[in-house]
Design a protein around this motif. Structure first.
Motif, mmCIF file in Angstrom:
data_model
loop_
_atom_site.group_PDB
_atom_site.id
_atom_site.type_symbol
_atom_site.label_atom_id
_atom_site.label_comp_id
_atom_site.label_asym_id
_atom_site.label_seq_id
_atom_site.Cartn_x
_atom_site.Cartn_y
_atom_site.Cartn_z
ATOM 1 N N ASN A 166 -3.382 0.092 4.394
ATOM 2 C CA ASN A 166 -4.453 0.362 5.347
ATOM 3 C C ASN A 166 -5.723 0.743 4.598
ATOM 4 O O ASN A 166 -5.743 1.713 3.847
ATOM 5 C CB ASN A 166 -4.039 1.492 6.293
ATOM 6 N N ILE A 167 -6.804 -0.011 4.826
ATOM 7 C CA ILE A 167 -8.073 0.209 4.130
ATOM 8 C C ILE A 167 -9.078 0.942 5.010
ATOM 9 O O ILE A 167 -10.174 1.267 4.588
ATOM 10 C CB ILE A 167 -8.655 -1.148 3.670
ATOM 11 N N ARG A 205 -7.445 1.575 -1.272
ATOM 12 C CA ARG A 205 -8.692 0.972 -1.723
ATOM 13 C C ARG A 205 -8.695 0.834 -3.242
ATOM 14 O O ARG A 205 -9.206 -0.153 -3.783
ATOM 15 C CB ARG A 205 -9.885 1.796 -1.245
ATOM 16 N N ARG A 206 -8.134 1.822 -3.925
ATOM 17 C CA ARG A 206 -8.046 1.746 -5.383
ATOM 18 C C ARG A 206 -7.212 0.549 -5.802
ATOM 19 O O ARG A 206 -7.567 -0.168 -6.749
ATOM 20 C CB ARG A 206 -7.432 3.031 -5.950
ATOM 21 N N ARG A 207 -6.108 0.307 -5.106
ATOM 22 C CA ARG A 207 -5.240 -0.822 -5.445
ATOM 23 C C ARG A 207 -5.945 -2.158 -5.216
ATOM 24 O O ARG A 207 -5.783 -3.090 -6.003
ATOM 25 C CB ARG A 207 -3.942 -0.759 -4.634
ATOM 26 N N GLY A 213 0.788 -1.222 0.000
ATOM 27 C CA GLY A 213 0.000 0.000 0.000
ATOM 28 C C GLY A 213 0.821 1.273 0.000
ATOM 29 O O GLY A 213 2.048 1.258 -0.135
ATOM 30 N N ALA A 214 0.129 2.390 0.186
ATOM 31 C CA ALA A 214 0.740 3.715 0.121
ATOM 32 C C ALA A 214 0.904 4.366 1.490
ATOM 33 O O ALA A 214 1.554 5.404 1.596
ATOM 34 C CB ALA A 214 -0.115 4.626 -0.767
ATOM 35 N N SER A 215 0.315 3.806 2.524
ATOM 36 C CA SER A 215 0.334 4.438 3.844
ATOM 37 C C SER A 215 1.691 4.302 4.526
ATOM 38 O O SER A 215 2.486 3.423 4.197
ATOM 39 C CB SER A 215 -0.763 3.839 4.727
ATOM 40 N N ARG A 216 1.909 5.179 5.520
ATOM 41 C CA ARG A 216 3.193 5.208 6.221
ATOM 42 C C ARG A 216 2.983 5.130 7.727
ATOM 43 O O ARG A 216 1.869 5.184 8.214
ATOM 44 C CB ARG A 216 3.935 6.499 5.854
ATOM 45 N N THR A 239 -6.205 10.426 1.699
ATOM 46 C CA THR A 239 -5.768 10.183 0.325
ATOM 47 C C THR A 239 -5.013 8.867 0.213
ATOM 48 O O THR A 239 -5.126 8.175 -0.811
ATOM 49 C CB THR A 239 -4.880 11.334 -0.178
ATOM 50 N N ASP A 240 -4.259 8.509 1.253
ATOM 51 C CA ASP A 240 -3.546 7.223 1.231
ATOM 52 C C ASP A 240 -4.522 6.058 1.343
ATOM 53 O O ASP A 240 -4.371 5.034 0.666
ATOM 54 C CB ASP A 240 -2.524 7.159 2.373
#
Length: 258
Positions: A38-39, A54-56, A28-31, A48-49
């Motif tokens: 993280n969904i 969710r898009r992925r 994912g993109a979260s940090r 935005t992350d």
């Protein structure tokens, strides 16, 4: 499609016209504490992350992001039917079912048990979030009942319990055992002795599997992964609490008709 690390149930994988996955925290993109898939829209992560994550997940299914249908989970026995993509809409419930293709039914969790279900012949699928409260309160039966309203036969439903907290990680007090025995006599078999005389180890996946059997589901399995014990792979509410972290990410498990 996104190449995300995923886990799968052999039982569900054998069904025609059904696609499913238990997603991990990876890809994912979260940090920070939310690293990385993280969904949870209810977390304190950057919105935005979360939406990118969710898009992925939706892309893994070959869907647009608005077709990943998940609920505002409230530890209830309520399941709802979906006839269209929900987008940002989140009904207050803990299960979602559909007989429409190209909608992914999702359940979020971070120690609670995600359950994916399918009747391939009737072409009905569902997902539910079964923490101890929901499992005790009837979310499994509630989800099966909603599937039956769409034409599913419980005897044909195949189900899988995804990554969740395992018995070795789930220490509870005696009041927990007493509540289960009070509401469901015979539940003591799911509580092993703890390290102290006033502690027990609760078998959540085993309890959920029994609730599936009681709901008429003949074929069900647990994928056998303990979220609390595997920090590189899964988010865990209990582990975050023990480590004094301010929040935690949420995993997603999802299923769709193809």
């Amino acid at each position: 499609m996104s190449k995300l690390p995923t886990l799968h149930s052999p039982l569900l994988s054998a069904l025609p016209g059904v696609k499913h996955a238990f997603f991990t925290r990876q890809g994912g993109a979260s940090r920070g504490v939310y690293d990385s898939l993280n969904i949870g829209r209810g977390s304190k992560d950057e919105p935005t992350d979360v939406e990118e994550n969710r898009r992925r997940v939706a892309d893994w299914f070959g869907l647009m992001p608005d077709a990943l249908n998940t609920c505002y989970q409230i530890h209830s026995a309520k399941a709802v039917a979906a006839e269209a993509p929900w987008g940002a809409y989140r009904p207050q419930a803990d299960g979602v079912v559909t007989n429409w293709p190209s909608i992914a039914c999702g359940a979020l969790a971070a120690d609670c048990a995600p359950v994916l279900l399918a009747d391939a012949e009737a072409r009905v699928v569902g997902a539910c979030h079964a923490g101890w409260q929901g499992a005790l309160g009837g979310i499994v039966a509630g989800t099966v009942e909603q599937m039956a309203r769409l034409g599913a036969n419980p005897a044909r439903i195949v189900a899988a319990v995804g990554p969740c907290i395992g018995q070795a990680s789930y220490e509870v007090g005696l009041e927990f055992l007493e509540r289960f025995e009070g509401e469901r006599p015979g539940s003591a078999k799911f509580f092993a002795p703890g390290q102290a005389v006033d502690k027990r180890q609760f078998d959540l996946p085993g309890f959920v599997l029994e609730r599936l059997a009681e709901a008429g589901v003949a074929q069900a399995e647990w994928v056998g992964r303990d979220t609390c014990a595997e920090p590189d792979w899964f988010f865990s509410n209990r582990r975050a609490f023990k480590q004094g972290e301010p929040d935690y990410g949420r995993l997603v498990s999802a299923i769709m008709l193809t």
